[in-house]
Design a protein around this motif. Structure first.
Motif, PDB file in Angstrom:
ATOM      1  N   ALA B  44       0.827  -1.221   0.000  1.00  0.00           N
ATOM      2  CA  ALA B  44       0.000   0.000   0.000  1.00  0.00           C
ATOM      3  C   ALA B  44       0.857   1.265   0.000  1.00  0.00           C
ATOM      4  O   ALA B  44       0.421   2.322  -0.437  1.00  0.00           O
ATOM      5  N   CYS B  45       2.089   1.146   0.471  1.00  0.00           N
ATOM      6  CA  CYS B  45       2.952   2.310   0.651  1.00  0.00           C
ATOM      7  C   CYS B  45       3.888   2.534  -0.536  1.00  0.00           C
ATOM      8  O   CYS B  45       4.824   3.324  -0.438  1.00  0.00           O
ATOM      9  N   THR B  46       3.633   1.827  -1.635  1.00  0.00           N
ATOM     10  CA  THR B  46       4.569   1.853  -2.764  1.00  0.00           C
ATOM     11  C   THR B  46       4.726   3.242  -3.386  1.00  0.00           C
ATOM     12  O   THR B  46       3.738   3.930  -3.650  1.00  0.00           O
ATOM     13  N   ILE B  47       5.985   3.631  -3.583  1.00  0.00           N
ATOM     14  CA  ILE B  47       6.326   4.892  -4.250  1.00  0.00           C
ATOM     15  C   ILE B  47       7.424   4.580  -5.272  1.00  0.00           C
ATOM     16  O   ILE B  47       7.874   3.435  -5.372  1.00  0.00           O
ATOM     17  N   VAL B  89      -9.469   4.207 -13.811  1.00  0.00           N
ATOM     18  CA  VAL B  89     -10.793   4.840 -13.805  1.00  0.00           C
ATOM     19  C   VAL B  89     -11.683   4.165 -14.853  1.00  0.00           C
ATOM     20  O   VAL B  89     -12.836   3.819 -14.591  1.00  0.00           O
ATOM     21  N   GLU B  90     -11.103   3.925 -16.030  1.00  0.00           N
ATOM     22  CA  GLU B  90     -11.883   3.288 -17.099  1.00  0.00           C
ATOM     23  C   GLU B  90     -12.440   1.938 -16.647  1.00  0.00           C
ATOM     24  O   GLU B  90     -13.585   1.602 -16.912  1.00  0.00           O
ATOM     25  N   HIS B  91     -11.628   1.161 -15.944  1.00  0.00           N
ATOM     26  CA  HIS B  91     -12.073  -0.167 -15.502  1.00  0.00           C
ATOM     27  C   HIS B  91     -12.791  -0.132 -14.158  1.00  0.00           C
ATOM     28  O   HIS B  91     -13.175  -1.176 -13.647  1.00  0.00           O
ATOM     29  N   GLN B  92     -12.930   1.059 -13.578  1.00  0.00           N
ATOM     30  CA  GLN B  92     -13.630   1.179 -12.286  1.00  0.00           C
ATOM     31  C   GLN B  92     -13.060   0.166 -11.282  1.00  0.00           C
ATOM     32  O   GLN B  92     -13.788  -0.650 -10.712  1.00  0.00           O
ATOM     33  N   VAL B  93     -11.744   0.244 -11.091  1.00  0.00           N
ATOM     34  CA  VAL B  93     -11.059  -0.784 -10.316  1.00  0.00           C
ATOM     35  C   VAL B  93     -11.382  -0.722  -8.822  1.00  0.00           C
ATOM     36  O   VAL B  93     -11.631  -1.738  -8.190  1.00  0.00           O
ATOM     37  N   ALA B  94     -11.373   0.469  -8.249  1.00  0.00           N
ATOM     38  CA  ALA B  94     -11.367   0.580  -6.784  1.00  0.00           C
ATOM     39  C   ALA B  94     -12.681   0.176  -6.134  1.00  0.00           C
ATOM     40  O   ALA B  94     -13.758   0.456  -6.654  1.00  0.00           O
ATOM     41  N   GLN B  95     -12.559  -0.490  -5.002  1.00  0.00           N
ATOM     42  CA  GLN B  95     -13.704  -0.604  -4.091  1.00  0.00           C
ATOM     43  C   GLN B  95     -13.443   0.361  -2.946  1.00  0.00           C
ATOM     44  O   GLN B  95     -13.739   1.543  -3.068  1.00  0.00           O
ATOM     45  N   CYS B  96     -12.832  -0.125  -1.841  1.00  0.00           N
ATOM     46  CA  CYS B  96     -12.500   0.857  -0.803  1.00  0.00           C
ATOM     47  C   CYS B  96     -11.395   1.776  -1.309  1.00  0.00           C
ATOM     48  O   CYS B  96     -11.289   2.923  -0.902  1.00  0.00           O
ATOM     49  N   GLY B  97     -10.556   1.266  -2.204  1.00  0.00           N
ATOM     50  CA  GLY B  97      -9.536   2.089  -2.841  1.00  0.00           C
ATOM     51  C   GLY B  97      -8.258   2.256  -2.051  1.00  0.00           C
ATOM     52  O   GLY B  97      -7.287   2.848  -2.546  1.00  0.00           O
ATOM     53  N   TYR B  98      -8.226   1.709  -0.843  1.00  0.00           N
ATOM     54  CA  TYR B  98      -7.091   1.989   0.040  1.00  0.00           C
ATOM     55  C   TYR B  98      -5.784   1.412  -0.501  1.00  0.00           C
ATOM     56  O   TYR B  98      -4.724   1.976  -0.311  1.00  0.00           O
ATOM     57  N   CYS B  99      -5.860   0.294  -1.198  1.00  0.00           N
ATOM     58  CA  CYS B  99      -4.649  -0.328  -1.742  1.00  0.00           C
ATOM     59  C   CYS B  99      -4.225   0.292  -3.059  1.00  0.00           C
ATOM     60  O   CYS B  99      -3.142   0.010  -3.563  1.00  0.00           O
ATOM     61  N   GLN B 100      -5.116   1.092  -3.668  1.00  0.00           N
ATOM     62  CA  GLN B 100      -4.918   1.418  -5.086  1.00  0.00           C
ATOM     63  C   GLN B 100      -3.755   2.373  -5.346  1.00  0.00           C
ATOM     64  O   GLN B 100      -3.147   2.313  -6.419  1.00  0.00           O
ATOM     65  N   SER B 101      -3.409   3.232  -4.408  1.00  0.00           N
ATOM     66  CA  SER B 101      -2.219   4.065  -4.602  1.00  0.00           C
ATOM     67  C   SER B 101      -1.023   3.172  -4.890  1.00  0.00           C
ATOM     68  O   SER B 101      -0.259   3.396  -5.830  1.00  0.00           O
ATOM     69  N   GLY B 102      -0.886   2.158  -4.050  1.00  0.00           N
ATOM     70  CA  GLY B 102       0.248   1.249  -4.185  1.00  0.00           C
ATOM     71  C   GLY B 102       0.148   0.403  -5.443  1.00  0.00           C
ATOM     72  O   GLY B 102       1.142   0.163  -6.133  1.00  0.00           O
ATOM     73  N   GLN B 103      -1.065  -0.071  -5.745  1.00  0.00           N
ATOM     74  CA  GLN B 103      -1.250  -0.894  -6.950  1.00  0.00           C
ATOM     75  C   GLN B 103      -0.836  -0.099  -8.186  1.00  0.00           C
ATOM     76  O   GLN B 103      -0.135  -0.595  -9.075  1.00  0.00           O
ATOM     77  N   ILE B 104      -1.296   1.153  -8.240  1.00  0.00           N
ATOM     78  CA  ILE B 104      -1.042   1.980  -9.427  1.00  0.00           C
ATOM     79  C   ILE B 104       0.448   2.295  -9.543  1.00  0.00           C
ATOM     80  O   ILE B 104       1.023   2.236 -10.643  1.00  0.00           O
ATOM     81  N   MET B 105       1.100   2.609  -8.428  1.00  0.00           N
ATOM     82  CA  MET B 105       2.534   2.906  -8.483  1.00  0.00           C
ATOM     83  C   MET B 105       3.322   1.671  -8.919  1.00  0.00           C
ATOM     84  O   MET B 105       4.287   1.748  -9.681  1.00  0.00           O
ATOM     85  N   GLN B 106       2.887   0.503  -8.437  1.00  0.00           N
ATOM     86  CA  GLN B 106       3.545  -0.745  -8.825  1.00  0.00           C
ATOM     87  C   GLN B 106       3.362  -0.987 -10.328  1.00  0.00           C
ATOM     88  O   GLN B 106       4.313  -1.324 -11.043  1.00  0.00           O
ATOM     89  N   ALA B 107       2.145  -0.801 -10.802  1.00  0.00           N
ATOM     90  CA  ALA B 107       1.849  -1.038 -12.220  1.00  0.00           C
ATOM     91  C   ALA B 107       2.587  -0.035 -13.107  1.00  0.00           C
ATOM     92  O   ALA B 107       3.096  -0.394 -14.182  1.00  0.00           O
ATOM     93  N   ALA B 108       2.641   1.219 -12.662  1.00  0.00           N
ATOM     94  CA  ALA B 108       3.318   2.240 -13.473  1.00  0.00           C
ATOM     95  C   ALA B 108       4.800   1.911 -13.617  1.00  0.00           C
ATOM     96  O   ALA B 108       5.381   2.071 -14.707  1.00  0.00           O
ATOM     97  N   ALA B 109       5.412   1.411 -12.545  1.00  0.00           N
ATOM     98  CA  ALA B 109       6.827   1.032 -12.617  1.00  0.00           C
ATOM     99  C   ALA B 109       7.019  -0.168 -13.531  1.00  0.00           C
ATOM    100  O   ALA B 109       7.956  -0.231 -14.327  1.00  0.00           O
ATOM    101  N   LEU B 110       6.097  -1.120 -13.442  1.00  0.00           N
ATOM    102  CA  LEU B 110       6.165  -2.296 -14.314  1.00  0.00           C
ATOM    103  C   LEU B 110       6.135  -1.866 -15.783  1.00  0.00           C
ATOM    104  O   LEU B 110       6.971  -2.300 -16.583  1.00  0.00           O
ATOM    105  N   LEU B 111       5.198  -1.005 -16.126  1.00  0.00           N
ATOM    106  CA  LEU B 111       5.024  -0.625 -17.529  1.00  0.00           C
ATOM    107  C   LEU B 111       6.170   0.266 -18.029  1.00  0.00           C
ATOM    108  O   LEU B 111       6.497   0.245 -19.223  1.00  0.00           O
ATOM    109  N   ALA B 112       6.765   1.019 -17.127  1.00  0.00           N
ATOM    110  CA  ALA B 112       7.908   1.836 -17.531  1.00  0.00           C
ATOM    111  C   ALA B 112       9.086   0.932 -17.914  1.00  0.00           C
ATOM    112  O   ALA B 112       9.864   1.219 -18.820  1.00  0.00           O
ATOM    113  N   ASP B 113       9.159  -0.195 -17.204  1.00  0.00           N
ATOM    114  CA  ASP B 113      10.229  -1.171 -17.397  1.00  0.00           C
ATOM    115  C   ASP B 113       9.961  -2.084 -18.566  1.00  0.00           C
ATOM    116  O   ASP B 113      10.846  -2.500 -19.290  1.00  0.00           O
TER     117      ASP B 113
END
Ligand code: FES
Ligand code: FES
Lengths: 746, 153
Positions: B44-47, B89-113
């Motif tokens: 959840a704390c991913t940066i 947003v397009e896929h309406q991913v979040a429910q509570c959304g609390y994990c999503q900051s970390g999920q998105i940062m993880q995914a963004a790093a993956l795709l950059a790589d």
């Protein structure tokens, strides 16, 4: 971008009534009249049309009082109002408002029922004490339905309609035309000559009017929002780190705190020494609280670090020393004296079993933590005559009462701001964190104290899901299940939960048999008996409550009988189904999965069905037995909810419920040694991770006549469908959760 | 010490070993970075630290000095979404959304790589990010959409 994303932040930081200033509309007059909670805070030039719609010069605010734990109810509530009000959802603001009797079903008893059995519909009516009488009826009728969702479904649309007609009337009077000649669209009244009058220009007019009541609701065929895929109003904020949760709230002058509690949950403290902790940088105080110590610092991490330096002597736990003792207590409860209910008793079970039983099986389900990703937290400021609280909670009004009792300050001076929750699953039906923050804040009057639990404290001091055990017998003949006798033993969740709110509990606990006694299957001899075990670990409602264990017991045992009868698990359930919606739900899932008996090649499928919270839900799980263990490939779900309000959110919630249930069934349990939970973080309480996640196909059925909630019903059938699939693939019968005690998962 | 977060340099006075997570949240008020477990179990704390996804609960403040720290709030904003956020947003991913900051940062790093991750690549990269609400099917779909959109861009 919509302004909706920012509204909750405003509510958090402003720190006073987020709806301060405005006009507010409602259907509250059709029920017992309550003061419109919005009226008190209206500023000049603002109006409240019903408790759900407020107009200010800045725009239109929809009030969505039901707390959002992540299931999107703010969104659904806003959509229901907008459906009749004729506003665009991306052009209005949404605010949860303040706790008020107007937003509840008027009576505390309803909130109480909701609290113990959240959104439970029929089961909700079965409050302790009245259980026996009502259950007899419910057990037969099983009309069920989540009254909460159904209630909101009508009430919020009615509020939108009332507000719309009042605005129309106001515009018509002003223009000297007839209201029926006016139209409404996108936040405007359109006069017969085409002139558009913005709702927000009518504030002064409607402020003088009585709201138009009893407006007929629109025909479903004209719905703009309901049933269509929606963009959740909180989505952008949640994807950009700009959604504030309780843990993110900040109040001027606030200090950060954490607690050190007796590792054995609920046991007291004898003495403590905070000397070393007080020497640490940033630590302001170390204070006694009930059952532990509060550590106050200028930074959460510093408080966590300091807590580790506090020395304390703890009282002993009253719990059994080992898990064997817990199971022994359940084992000992299968007696006539401990019998809690026997509402389902069809045919003549004793006679049916005279010639022996086809199965004699026992099933177990462990304690579970709720473990939402946001650890529990609360900000409390205690002044001489007033308390202010900021927290994510499902029980704001109970908390007001509790804090009033602790502080001696009247409940009306206890102000509570309900904040967005990073999950709950039932966790936030408890308010220890607020009570503890209050005790700390009382020792530093005037200073807001933000109490944040560490993950470890959160997990080890959760009020867990019930531990439970079941025993099954039955007979088969001519390839049919002829009799099914199920006994379930557990301590009473409801008594434990009610006890912490100081409420008495007497009579049978419906949750001991929920998800079993009311199942719509016509088995000639069918009996479900609930046995109440002595209290062990303190318990709380965990997503789907009693059905979370009983759905497993019921389906797992039924599967064994069906196997003994030598017939197909889907076919036999279809044959036994006692009503049409059940049959259609089973047929739908079978058709979705193209169910056609055994698969071979190391693959297996299992099916389970549970009607819980009024929602018939059928699930099929498909697995492959690989060399490294069981791989869960696919899941199909059919659930009957009357009306699917938002198909996208519906699918997300159902998939989430399945993943939640499968993850816990695979690898989660809380065990206690000397009253101390052995699992304290996600490495020992993991659940499902993304690489393990199967494909999940979802279908919402609309054959029923009630609108029902979907948060909990996907949970109960998932574990037994997985167990059935593993049996089909490997021949191993799993009778105890978590399953990773017996099989590996990849 | 000086820390550069989302392009802004801040002077902070904290212990060397204070986890970056708590510097960001409690000292700088950047609360989009979430606390879930504190022990590298939830993500959840991913940066991003110089573009690499790290768990800020496991990164000492002193070790981040001189590095480019990017949080979910610097990746994109509600009015100017990053491609990964837009896909979420397009896929309406979040429910509570609390994990999503970390999920998105993880995914963004993956795709950059790795601009074209396979299903296995996605599983491997995202396996450390817990979602208690169970939004995994949507996360998978959103990562693929983001990959496609980033390539098209
Ligand atoms: S808080 Fe850092 S990984 Fe969980
Ligand atoms: S959306 Fe709630 S934890 Fe992921």
């Amino acid at each position: 971008m919509s302004r909706l994303g920012t509204i909750t932040r405003r509510g958090f930081l402003v720190g006073s009534v987020a709806v301060a200033g405005g006009i507010a509309f409602g259907t509250y007059t059709v029920r017992k009249p309550h003061a419109n909670p919005l009226s008190a805070d209206l500023a000049q030039g603002e109006a409240a049309l019903t408790p759900y719609v407020k107009l200010t010069r800045e725009g239109i605010t929809l009030i969505t009082p039901r707390a959002d734990k992540g299931q999107g109810v703010y969104h659904v509530q806003a959509a229901l109002i907008a459906e009749e009000l004729d506003v665009d959802l991306d052009a209005v603001m949404v605010d949860p408002g303040m706790p008020s009797p107007a937003y509840w079903n008027t009576a505390l008893s309803t909130e109480a029922a909701e609290f113990f059995v959240p959104e439970a519909g029929t089961m909700q009516d079965l409050t302790i004490g009245a259980v026996n009488a009502v259950m007899k009826t419910a057990g037969v009728q099983i009309t069920g339905g989540s009254t909460t969702v159904a209630d909101q479904f009508v009430k919020l649309r009615a509020a939108g309609a009332s507000a719309r007609e009042t605005l129309k009337q106001a515009a018509a009077v002003r223009a000297g035309v007839s209201a029926s000649a006016c139209q409404t669209d996108a936040g405007q009244v359109i006069l017969p000559d085409g002139t558009q009058v913005a709702y927000t220009d009518l504030i002064a007019d409607v402020a003088q009017m009585r709201p138009v009541q009893d407006v007929p609701l629109r025909d479903p065929s004209t719905w703009r929002y309901i049933g269509k895929p929606m963009q959740r109003i909180d989505m952008r904020a949640k994807c950009t780190g700009t959604q504030d949760y309780g843990i993110d709230a900040a109040v001027d002058g606030m200090l950060h705190a954490t607690v050190l509690l007796n590792p054995a949950q609920g046991a007291g403290i004898k003495s403590f020494d905070g000397t070393e902790a007080l020497k640490m940088r940033g630590v302001r105080d170390v204070v006694p609280i009930t059952g532990g110590v509060g550590i106050v610092a200028d930074n959460t991490w510093r408080a966590f670090q300091a807590a580790a330096l506090v020395e304390a002597e703890w009282e002993d736990s009253a719990m059994p020393a080992e898990m064997d003792g817990h199971w022994a207590a359940l084992d000992a409860a299968f007696t006539e004296e401990a019998q809690d209910s026997r509402v389902r008793d069809d045919g003549d079970m004793d006679a049916a079993l005279e010639a022996g039983s086809a199965i004699e099986t026992e099933y177990r389900a462990p304690y579970l933590a709720h473990a939402p990703l946001e650890p529990i937290n609360a900000i409390v400021r205690v002044d001489d005559d007033k308390v202010e609280i900021w927290t994510g909670t499902q029980i704001p009004r109970f908390t007001q009462t509790n804090v009033s009792r602790i502080t001696g300050i009247p409940a009306e001076n206890v102000i509570i701001h309900v904040l967005m929750m990073g999950g709950s699953f039932g966790h936030r039906l408890e308010d220890d964190v607020v009570r503890q923050a209050t005790e700390i804040a009382m020792q530093m009057k005037g200073t807001p104290v933000k109490l944040t639990y560490s993950r470890e404290m959160d997990m080890t001091h959760d009020y867990t899901r019930q531990i439970a055990m079941a025993r099954a017998r039955g007979t088969v003949a001519d390839g049919k299940v002829e009799s099914f006798d199920l006994g379930i033993a557990m301590p009473s969740v409801i008594t434990s939960q009610m006890g912490r709110q100081g409420l008495p509990a007497s009579g049978p606990d419906s949750q001991i048999v929920a998800g079993a006694f009311e199942q719509p299957f016509a088995i000639p001899n069918h009996r479900v008996t609930g046995y109440r075990a002595a209290p062990l670990a303190p318990l709380s409602s965990w997503r789907s409550v009693g059905a979370s264990t009983n759905g497993f017991f019921y389906n797992a045992a039924l599967d064994e009988l069906i196997h003994a009868a030598g017939t197909d698990p889907l076919e036999e359930r279809l044959r036994l189904a006692s009503d049409d919606v059940t049959r259609k739900t089973l047929e739908a899932v079978g058709e979705m999965a193209d169910w056609s008996g055994p698969m071979g090649n190391g693959k297996g499928r299992g099916i389970a069905f549970t009607k819980s919270f009024g929602v018939p839900t059928a699930e099929i799980v498909e697995v492959t037995a690989t060399e490294d263990g069981i791989k869960i490939d696919k899941v199909w779900v059919a659930a009957e909810v009357g009306t699917v309000v938002d198909p996208v959110n519906f699918e997300n919630l159902v998939q989430g419920g399945v993943i939640f249930a499968l993850g816990h069934a695979m690898n989660c349990e809380i065990t206690y040694t000397d009253g101390v939970a052995d699992q304290d973080n996600y490495y020992s309480f993991e659940g499902m991770r993304l690489p393990q996640c199967p494909e999940i196909m979802v279908r919402g059925l609309e054959n029923g006549d009630r609108v029902l909630g979907i948060g909990e019903p996907p949970v109960p059938p998932a574990a037994p469908a997985l167990a059935g699939a593993i049996f089909a693939a490997t021949g191993t019968r799993l009778r105890e959760m978590p399953f990773n005690k017996f099989v590996d998962f990849v | 010490m000086k820390l550069t977060v989302d392009g802004v340099t801040h002077e902070v006075d904290v212990e060397d070993d204070m986890p970056l997570l708590w510097v960001l949240r409690d000292e700088l008020g950047i609360t989009g970075v979430k606390y879930g477990c504190g022990v590298a179990q939830c993500g959840a704390c991913t940066i991003h630290l110089d573009g690499t996804a790290v768990r800020s609960c496991q990164t000492w403040a002193a070790d981040a000095e001189g590095a480019e720290i990017t949080t979910i709030q610097g990746l994109g904003t509600p009015d100017n979404l990053h491609a990964v956020q837009a896909a979420w947003v397009e896929h309406q991913v979040a429910q509570c959304g609390y994990c999503q900051s970390g999920q998105i940062m993880q995914a963004a790093a993956l795709l950059a790589d790795n601009p074209s991750p396979s299903d296995q690549d996605i599983d491997a990269a995202m396996g450390g990010n817990l979602c208690r609400c169970g939004t995994y099917p949507r996360i998978r779909a959103a990562v693929k959409t983001a990959a496609a959109n980033l390539k098209g861009a």
